[in-house]
Design an enzyme around this catalytic site. Sequence first.
Site, PDB file in Angstrom:
ATOM      1  N   GLU A 287     -15.485  27.574  73.718  1.00  0.00           N
ATOM      2  CA  GLU A 287     -15.101  28.794  74.442  1.00  0.00           C
ATOM      3  C   GLU A 287     -13.653  28.727  74.919  1.00  0.00           C
ATOM      4  OE1 GLU A 287     -17.710  29.773  77.726  1.00  0.00           O
ATOM      5  OE2 GLU A 287     -18.872  31.126  76.504  1.00  0.00           O
ATOM      6  N   HIS A 308     -28.983  10.158  58.840  1.00  0.00           N
ATOM      7  CA  HIS A 308     -29.974  10.357  57.781  1.00  0.00           C
ATOM      8  C   HIS A 308     -30.080  11.821  57.390  1.00  0.00           C
ATOM      9  CE1 HIS A 308     -31.564   6.177  58.064  1.00  0.00           C
ATOM     10  NE2 HIS A 308     -30.905   6.273  59.222  1.00  0.00           N
ATOM     11  N   LYS A 422     -22.968  41.271  73.453  1.00  0.00           N
ATOM     12  CA  LYS A 422     -23.649  41.902  74.592  1.00  0.00           C
ATOM     13  C   LYS A 422     -23.556  43.424  74.474  1.00  0.00           C
ATOM     14  CE  LYS A 422     -22.505  38.233  77.860  1.00  0.00           C
ATOM     15  NZ  LYS A 422     -21.664  37.896  78.990  1.00  0.00           N
TER      16      LYS A 422
HETATM   17  O1  PA5 Z   1     -18.489  29.766  80.532  1.00  0.00           O
HETATM   18  C1  PA5 Z   1     -18.859  30.893  80.732  1.00  0.00           C
HETATM   19  O2  PA5 Z   1     -18.199  31.695  81.394  1.00  0.00           O
HETATM   20  C2  PA5 Z   1     -20.178  31.422  80.170  1.00  0.00           C
HETATM   21  O3  PA5 Z   1     -20.797  30.479  79.372  1.00  0.00           O
HETATM   22  C3  PA5 Z   1     -21.095  31.770  81.309  1.00  0.00           C
HETATM   23  O4  PA5 Z   1     -21.308  30.640  82.092  1.00  0.00           O
HETATM   24  C4  PA5 Z   1     -22.427  32.306  80.810  1.00  0.00           C
HETATM   25  O5  PA5 Z   1     -22.220  33.435  79.999  1.00  0.00           O
HETATM   26  C5  PA5 Z   1     -23.334  32.687  81.958  1.00  0.00           C
HETATM   27  O6  PA5 Z   1     -22.719  33.608  82.768  1.00  0.00           O
HETATM   28  P1  PA5 Z   1     -23.222  33.906  84.219  1.00  0.00           P
HETATM   29  O7  PA5 Z   1     -23.101  32.671  85.009  1.00  0.00           O
HETATM   30  O8  PA5 Z   1     -22.364  35.012  84.709  1.00  0.00           O
HETATM   31  O9  PA5 Z   1     -24.670  34.325  84.104  1.00  0.00           O
END
Ligand code: PA5
Length: 445
Positions: A287, A308, A422
């Site tokens: 990310e 393996h 989303k």
């Molecule tokens: O790193 C990030 O921002 C995402 O992985 C969020 O943690 C994830 O989408 C969950 O979001 P939230 O904590 O708002 O539910």
Amino acid sequence: MISLNIEKTFGFISKESVESYEAAAKAAREALENGTRPGNDFLGWLHLPSSISAADLAEIKATAQVLRENCEVVIVAGIGGSYLGARAVIEALSNSFTWLQEKKENPTIIFAGHNIGEDYLYELTEFLKGKKFGVINISKSGTTTETALAFRLLKKQCEDQRGKETARKVIVAITDAKKGAARTTADKEGYKSFVIPDNVGGRFSVLTPVGLLPIAVAGYDIEKLVGGAAAMEKVCGLDTPFAENSAAIYAATRNELYQQGKKIEILVNFNPKLHYVMEWWKQLYGESEGKENKGIFPAAVDFSTDLHSMGQWIQEGERTIFETVISVATPNNELHVPSDAENLDGLNFLAGKRVDEVNKMAELGTQLAHVDGGVPNIRIVIPALNEESIGELLYFFEIACGISGYILGVNPFNQPGVEAYKKNMFALLNKPGYEAESKAIQARL
Ligand code: PA5
């Protein structure tokens, strides 16, 4: 203290080429400190380890104690950064079989809200029937569908089974200070709640209550975990010269490998307890760096299991990969290979050796084979699987990620790409406010 060895990348890249990143790494480290580059509103993680107060830790521990005393099972509901850190640490430190034992010292921790599998959620609700369970609902935005859906089911079941009053005691929210549905619910229901700081992004939040509360409920020492991270914070400080800053060297090495065509980094463990540390790492780097059509693809394997399966690809597939191995120097337990009079399995050559000695030779043999096969190898050694070492490792990867992302030239602290699915999902489900998108997407089907 954890250590880094990049010698087995030389031959693919040169030592000098890594050293040539010194200025860029220094500038990136300074930018993190001074907040002078994009993403500077999300740098709250940088000094978290050294700035968490004793009072903060005590509050987390006191809440954990309430859950420990009142629950045999605690469901941690969260996804992505609101899930992986806690799971990484808990699985790294847990006995692999506690789960199956009748008598348990600690509540069983189960994760939910990280998928929308109907069978998973059905089986979870079935499993929880008649159990004294509690819930930690973790969502920074407070509106994530996966987590909200699981929490809706769990809240109702907890209230039905345990009564509203007890439910109020064993449901804890970790969310934004003011906004989001999780905050509204927590305030209305009177749940104990913790705030995820605005300036700490999900994937950098393991050392906030997001990670620390579940870890404390599971029975682990959060002071030692934070202490390990604080030690690494010091080692990777602003004044540490490049040659002594392992995080900066790791960041430089992987960027140089990337520039030389190694587009995939495979994080490797030889200890299955590290599986979720790899999952956490994949999110952290994926990310943070995968944007603007750039970024190393972070992959992970568990060895020797995956030798393996994926071993063939790694040895002889396309030469666009490098490996980073996390090696645990000393196991927490000792087990020797027994001698056998008949030796039917032919394993007497191992008799008397520790199982770890066999594992370490698998590790060394794999390193040499993969380097011979054209796969550069970075090695990170952690002394043992304990709170201090895991704390060091988490912070090492976090700060290296910040430096690496800035060297790559991206903003490592946003994730604009995760919104696309989303939007489509909400349009397909006719979520109020998505009318135009719904119409557009229906026309495409
Ligand atoms: O790193 C990030 O921002 C995402 O992985 C969020 O943690 C994830 O989408 C969950 O979001 P939230 O904590 O708002 O539910």
